[in-house]
Design a protein around this motif. Structure first.
Motif, PDB file in Angstrom:
ATOM      1  N   GLU A 153      41.544   6.140   8.954  1.00  0.00           N
ATOM      2  CA  GLU A 153      41.291   4.703   9.079  1.00  0.00           C
ATOM      3  C   GLU A 153      42.009   4.141  10.301  1.00  0.00           C
ATOM      4  O   GLU A 153      41.723   3.023  10.736  1.00  0.00           O
ATOM      5  N   HIS A 154      42.947   4.939  10.858  1.00  0.00           N
ATOM      6  CA  HIS A 154      43.772   4.457  11.976  1.00  0.00           C
ATOM      7  C   HIS A 154      43.671   5.349  13.218  1.00  0.00           C
ATOM      8  O   HIS A 154      43.822   4.844  14.333  1.00  0.00           O
ATOM      9  N   VAL A 155      43.474   6.656  13.041  1.00  0.00           N
ATOM     10  CA  VAL A 155      43.439   7.579  14.186  1.00  0.00           C
ATOM     11  C   VAL A 155      42.216   8.486  14.076  1.00  0.00           C
ATOM     12  O   VAL A 155      41.616   8.621  13.005  1.00  0.00           O
ATOM     13  N   GLY A 156      41.859   9.119  15.198  1.00  0.00           N
ATOM     14  CA  GLY A 156      40.734  10.033  15.227  1.00  0.00           C
ATOM     15  C   GLY A 156      41.063  11.361  14.565  1.00  0.00           C
ATOM     16  O   GLY A 156      42.232  11.685  14.320  1.00  0.00           O
ATOM     17  N   PRO A 157      40.040  12.190  14.287  1.00  0.00           N
ATOM     18  CA  PRO A 157      40.260  13.451  13.572  1.00  0.00           C
ATOM     19  C   PRO A 157      41.150  14.445  14.313  1.00  0.00           C
ATOM     20  O   PRO A 157      41.998  15.102  13.698  1.00  0.00           O
ATOM     21  N   PHE A 158      40.993  14.554  15.630  1.00  0.00           N
ATOM     22  CA  PHE A 158      41.806  15.517  16.373  1.00  0.00           C
ATOM     23  C   PHE A 158      43.240  15.009  16.538  1.00  0.00           C
ATOM     24  O   PHE A 158      44.189  15.800  16.512  1.00  0.00           O
ATOM     25  N   THR A 159      43.391  13.694  16.707  1.00  0.00           N
ATOM     26  CA  THR A 159      44.743  13.135  16.754  1.00  0.00           C
ATOM     27  C   THR A 159      45.457  13.358  15.429  1.00  0.00           C
ATOM     28  O   THR A 159      46.639  13.732  15.404  1.00  0.00           O
ATOM     29  N   PHE A 160      44.749  13.114  14.337  1.00  0.00           N
ATOM     30  CA  PHE A 160      45.354  13.316  13.016  1.00  0.00           C
ATOM     31  C   PHE A 160      45.799  14.768  12.852  1.00  0.00           C
ATOM     32  O   PHE A 160      46.938  15.036  12.423  1.00  0.00           O
ATOM     33  N   ASN A 161      44.927  15.714  13.187  1.00  0.00           N
ATOM     34  CA  ASN A 161      45.296  17.123  13.055  1.00  0.00           C
ATOM     35  C   ASN A 161      46.425  17.508  13.998  1.00  0.00           C
ATOM     36  O   ASN A 161      47.319  18.285  13.631  1.00  0.00           O
ATOM     37  N   ALA A 162      46.393  16.985  15.212  1.00  0.00           N
ATOM     38  CA  ALA A 162      47.444  17.326  16.179  1.00  0.00           C
ATOM     39  C   ALA A 162      48.812  16.904  15.661  1.00  0.00           C
ATOM     40  O   ALA A 162      49.780  17.683  15.700  1.00  0.00           O
ATOM     41  N   VAL A 163      48.905  15.673  15.163  1.00  0.00           N
ATOM     42  CA  VAL A 163      50.197  15.156  14.702  1.00  0.00           C
ATOM     43  C   VAL A 163      50.615  15.836  13.404  1.00  0.00           C
ATOM     44  O   VAL A 163      51.775  16.224  13.243  1.00  0.00           O
ATOM     45  N   ARG A 164      49.685  15.986  12.461  1.00  0.00           N
ATOM     46  CA  ARG A 164      50.090  16.560  11.167  1.00  0.00           C
ATOM     47  C   ARG A 164      50.485  18.024  11.301  1.00  0.00           C
ATOM     48  O   ARG A 164      51.426  18.475  10.649  1.00  0.00           O
ATOM     49  N   PHE A 165      49.824  18.770  12.177  1.00  0.00           N
ATOM     50  CA  PHE A 165      50.231  20.163  12.358  1.00  0.00           C
ATOM     51  C   PHE A 165      51.530  20.264  13.144  1.00  0.00           C
ATOM     52  O   PHE A 165      52.323  21.186  12.912  1.00  0.00           O
ATOM     53  N   ALA A 166      51.766  19.328  14.036  1.00  0.00           N
ATOM     54  CA  ALA A 166      53.059  19.302  14.735  1.00  0.00           C
ATOM     55  C   ALA A 166      54.190  19.005  13.756  1.00  0.00           C
ATOM     56  O   ALA A 166      55.267  19.624  13.817  1.00  0.00           O
ATOM     57  N   ALA A 203      42.075  16.032  21.585  1.00  0.00           N
ATOM     58  CA  ALA A 203      42.297  14.607  21.356  1.00  0.00           C
ATOM     59  C   ALA A 203      42.509  13.860  22.668  1.00  0.00           C
ATOM     60  O   ALA A 203      42.025  12.727  22.845  1.00  0.00           O
ATOM     61  N   LEU A 204      43.220  14.470  23.607  1.00  0.00           N
ATOM     62  CA  LEU A 204      43.460  13.825  24.901  1.00  0.00           C
ATOM     63  C   LEU A 204      42.170  13.575  25.662  1.00  0.00           C
ATOM     64  O   LEU A 204      42.046  12.604  26.409  1.00  0.00           O
ATOM     65  N   VAL A 205      41.186  14.434  25.452  1.00  0.00           N
ATOM     66  CA  VAL A 205      39.913  14.320  26.165  1.00  0.00           C
ATOM     67  C   VAL A 205      38.931  13.402  25.442  1.00  0.00           C
ATOM     68  O   VAL A 205      38.186  12.649  26.079  1.00  0.00           O
ATOM     69  N   THR A 206      38.942  13.433  24.117  1.00  0.00           N
ATOM     70  CA  THR A 206      37.880  12.757  23.349  1.00  0.00           C
ATOM     71  C   THR A 206      38.327  11.502  22.604  1.00  0.00           C
ATOM     72  O   THR A 206      37.469  10.741  22.141  1.00  0.00           O
ATOM     73  N   GLU A 207      39.640  11.276  22.466  1.00  0.00           N
ATOM     74  CA  GLU A 207      40.108  10.160  21.651  1.00  0.00           C
ATOM     75  C   GLU A 207      41.172   9.353  22.383  1.00  0.00           C
ATOM     76  O   GLU A 207      41.762   9.812  23.379  1.00  0.00           O
ATOM     77  N   SER A 208      41.418   8.166  21.886  1.00  0.00           N
ATOM     78  CA  SER A 208      42.486   7.311  22.410  1.00  0.00           C
ATOM     79  C   SER A 208      43.700   7.408  21.486  1.00  0.00           C
ATOM     80  O   SER A 208      43.625   7.033  20.313  1.00  0.00           O
ATOM     81  N   ILE A 209      44.812   7.943  21.999  1.00  0.00           N
ATOM     82  CA  ILE A 209      46.019   8.140  21.192  1.00  0.00           C
ATOM     83  C   ILE A 209      46.987   6.992  21.468  1.00  0.00           C
ATOM     84  O   ILE A 209      47.523   6.857  22.575  1.00  0.00           O
ATOM     85  N   ARG A 210      47.197   6.138  20.454  1.00  0.00           N
ATOM     86  CA  ARG A 210      48.101   4.997  20.600  1.00  0.00           C
ATOM     87  C   ARG A 210      49.218   5.099  19.567  1.00  0.00           C
ATOM     88  O   ARG A 210      48.954   5.344  18.383  1.00  0.00           O
ATOM     89  N   PRO A 211      50.484   4.931  19.997  1.00  0.00           N
ATOM     90  CA  PRO A 211      51.614   5.054  19.068  1.00  0.00           C
ATOM     91  C   PRO A 211      51.503   4.140  17.859  1.00  0.00           C
ATOM     92  O   PRO A 211      51.878   4.518  16.745  1.00  0.00           O
ATOM     93  N   GLU A 212      50.990   2.907  18.049  1.00  0.00           N
ATOM     94  CA  GLU A 212      50.892   1.975  16.926  1.00  0.00           C
ATOM     95  C   GLU A 212      49.895   2.460  15.876  1.00  0.00           C
ATOM     96  O   GLU A 212      50.076   2.232  14.674  1.00  0.00           O
TER      97      GLU A 212
END
Length: 302
Positions: free
Chosen positions: A31-44, A202-211
């Motif tokens: 609801e807040h981040v894209g699928p690749f951003t979500f996976n990137a952060v959760r796996f990190a 995610a860097l190529v396909t999504e917008s990653i915002r800290p908020e």
């Protein structure tokens, strides 16, 4: 069933429970981040949660630098291949959750229990009658759950269905690699590979915002620390003492936990047709675990 097999099965069941409720967290997080951003952060987050444990265990075991270097090298090589498969399966699953419910996604994903024995054919293993019957029941259940009146699949269900083949391959890859590699280091490096690849996409396909990441913090923490750091490690430890097909059977119970979580936390309803489809699929997943209907050779997959 001996004590080791019982403990392995209990660990795998706990893994299934954690993963089941993770479907809910994955939907809420997007609801807040894209699928690749979500996976990137959760796996990190999952990788970060494992590092202190691995360092502590290495010191406790008193391993020499040469031994640690050898283990990390093997873990890195094995984790690279496992991580590639994990990235493919996790990406398709996360994208699919944009278009389908947590319960449906979990039940479709659970079809890997049917596919794992069929992949065993490439290892020259024969299938028992139970596996064939289970496959038929699972396909009927999939039709009732996901196929619409115009005989088409929902977009999200289709992503989940394609991902099933990668989850099936991941079961077999982990089964082979965990026998020759330190399980925690294998888990760590496969998670790192999956996170790194997700970040790149995610860097190529999504917008990653800290908020946005901050807004999704609770789902990310559950998805990262519990679903990734804890559950993927429990999977590897549990699979060391369990047969691949039996491990897949138990892990497929995540679909039941996901349906419970989706109903309880997201108010997701499957409807009569969907519930009937879930029952058929669950029967198809569990049938191969039952005693075979005919005598089988030692190489037969039941």
């Amino acid at each position: 069933m001996n004590r080791q097999h019982l403990m392995s099965n209990l660990l795998l069941l706990l893994t299934a429970c954690i993963w089941g409720f993770a479907f809910v967290a994955q939907r809420q997080g997007m609801e807040h981040v894209g699928p690749f951003t979500f996976n990137a952060v959760r796996f990190a987050l999952g990788a970060a949660s494992l590092v202190p444990l691995i360092l502590w265990l290495d010191r406790r075991a008193g391993r020499s630098k040469a031994e640690r270097r050898r283990q990390y090298g093997k873990g890195m090589r094995a984790g690279f291949w496992a991580g590639l498969v994990l990235f493919g399966g996790a990406s398709l699953q996360q994208i699919g959750l944009l278009y389908t419910t947590a319960g449906k996604a979990a039940f479709v994903t659970g079809l890997y229990i049917v596919i794992v024995p069929f992949l065993g054919l490439f290892l020259r293993q024969r299938l028992g009658l139970n596996s064939w019957a289970g496959a038929v029941l699972a396909v009927v259940g999939l039709y009732l759950l996901c196929v619409t009146n115009d005989l088409s699949l929902n977009r999200g269900d289709l992503y989940e269905l394609i991902g099933v083949f990668l989850w099936s391959l991941h079961i077999l890859v982990i089964d082979r690699l965990s026998k020759t590699t330190d399980v925690l280091k294998l888990s760590l490096f496969q998670i790192i590979v999956c996170s790194a690849l997700s970040f790149l996409v995610a860097l190529v396909t999504e917008s990653i915002r800290p908020e946005d990441v901050a807004d999704a913090l609770i789902p990310l923490l559950y998805g990262g620390i519990c679903s990734v750091g804890i559950a993927y490690t429990l999977q590897i430890v549990g699979q060391r003492g369990a047969q691949p097909t039996h491990a897949a059977i138990i892990l497929s119970m995540e679909s039941v936990f996901a349906a419970i979580g989706g109903y309880w936390l997201l108010d997701e309803l499957l409807g009569t047709r969907g519930v009937l489809g879930c029952l058929f699929m669950l029967a198809g997943m569990l049938l191969p675990q039952l005693p075979s209907w005919k005598r089988k050779s030692p190489q037969t997959i039941s």
